[in-house]
Motif scaffolding. Structure first.
Motif, short mmCIF file in Angstrom:
data_model
loop_
_atom_site.label_atom_id
_atom_site.label_comp_id
_atom_site.label_asym_id
_atom_site.label_seq_id
_atom_site.Cartn_x
_atom_site.Cartn_y
_atom_site.Cartn_z
N PHE A 197 71.81 112.68 94.34
CA PHE A 197 71.47 111.27 94.48
C PHE A 197 71.59 110.79 95.92
CE2 PHE A 197 72.38 111.13 89.88
CZ PHE A 197 71.16 110.64 89.47
N ILE A 212 70.97 104.81 89.97
CA ILE A 212 71.82 105.36 91.03
C ILE A 212 73.09 104.53 91.24
CG2 ILE A 212 70.67 104.17 92.93
CD1 ILE A 212 70.96 106.81 94.51
N ASP A 220 66.41 111.60 96.03
CA ASP A 220 66.38 110.53 95.03
C ASP A 220 65.12 110.56 94.17
OD1 ASP A 220 68.84 109.60 95.92
OD2 ASP A 220 67.95 108.15 97.29
#
Length: 183
Positions: free
Chosen positions: A33, A165, A110
Motif C-alpha cells: 500500500f 488504504i 497502490d
C-alpha cells in the motif's frame, strides 16, 4: 509536515525494526500500500502508525481526472509524469522516460501504474467511466461511532470493493452496513 489518510500528523523522524526514517514517510518493509509513518498522536489515528496521504492533489484534464492522490513507488505523482514528459497518452514511455529505469509498470503502486492512474499517460477516470462506477450513499447513514459516508470517503476507510488504504486491519471489520459506506 506530512499526514496520514486519516489527517493525523506524521512524526518527522522515527525508527522501526532497525530502520530509520527522517522524511516523515518511508516504506522500509516494501508494503504494497506504499509509504507509511508513525504518528504524533496514536489517539488521532487510533493506531501508532498510518499510511501517508500523497502530497500531490487530484488534477483534472478535460474529460479525465487523475486517480486522486496516486504516486508511484518513488513518490512521483501524475503531475511529475506530465511535467517531465515521462509518458505518452497511449500509455507508452515518453521522451522524459529513461529506458534504464525499466517499464512504467515497474513503478506500480497502490493498485496502479502511471498508465492506469494518470490522464496524461492514457489512464485516470474518464467521464464515461466515472458514470459507470458511481454508487449511491444511503442518506443519513452513520456507523456506531457517528461517522458517515463522507468520513469513510475522505479518510479512505473504504473503496468500492471493500476496505480502503486508510482503514487499519486492527480495527476489525466494518461496523454497521458496509455497502452503505462505499464512497
Amino acid at each position: 509536515a506530512r499526514k496520514t489518510w486519516n489527517g493525523c500528523e506524521c512524526k518527522k523522524a522515527w525508527s522501526s525494526d532497525g530502520f530509520s526514517c527522517d522524511t516523515y514517510c518511508c516504506n522500509p518493509d516494501d508494503d504494497a500500500f506504499g509509504f507509511w509513518c508513525f504518528v504524533e498522536s496514536a489517539e488521532c489515528e487510533e493506531s501508532a502508525w498510518g499510511y501517508c496521504k500523497p502530497q500531490e492533489g487530484n488534477a483534472e484534464h478535460r474529460d479525465c481526472t487523475d486517480i486522486e492522490g496516486w504516486v508511484d513507488i518513488e513518490q512521483d505523482g501524475c503531475g511529475v509524469y506530465e511535467q517531465d514528459q515521462m509518458c505518452n497518452s497511449d500509455g507508452t514511455p515518453g521522451p522524459g522516460w529513461d529506458r534504464t529505469w525499466g517499464s512504467l509498470a515497474d513503478y506500480f503502486s497502490d493498485g496502479h501504474s502511471a498508465k492506469s492512474a494518470c490522464c496524461v499517460c492514457g489512464g485516470g477516470n474518464r467521464k464515461k467511466q466515472v458514470a459507470k462506477n458511481v454508487c449511491t450513499d444511503i442518506a443519513g447513514w452513520k456507523d456506531p461511532d457517528g461517522d458517515g459516508c463522507s468520513e469513510y470517503a475522505a479518510h479512505k476507510w473504504c473503496s468500492s470493493t471493500g476496505f480502503g488504504i486508510g482503514w487499519h486491519e486492527e480495527w476489525g471489520n466494518f461496523r454497521g452496513e458496509p455497502s452503505a459506506a462505499r464512497a
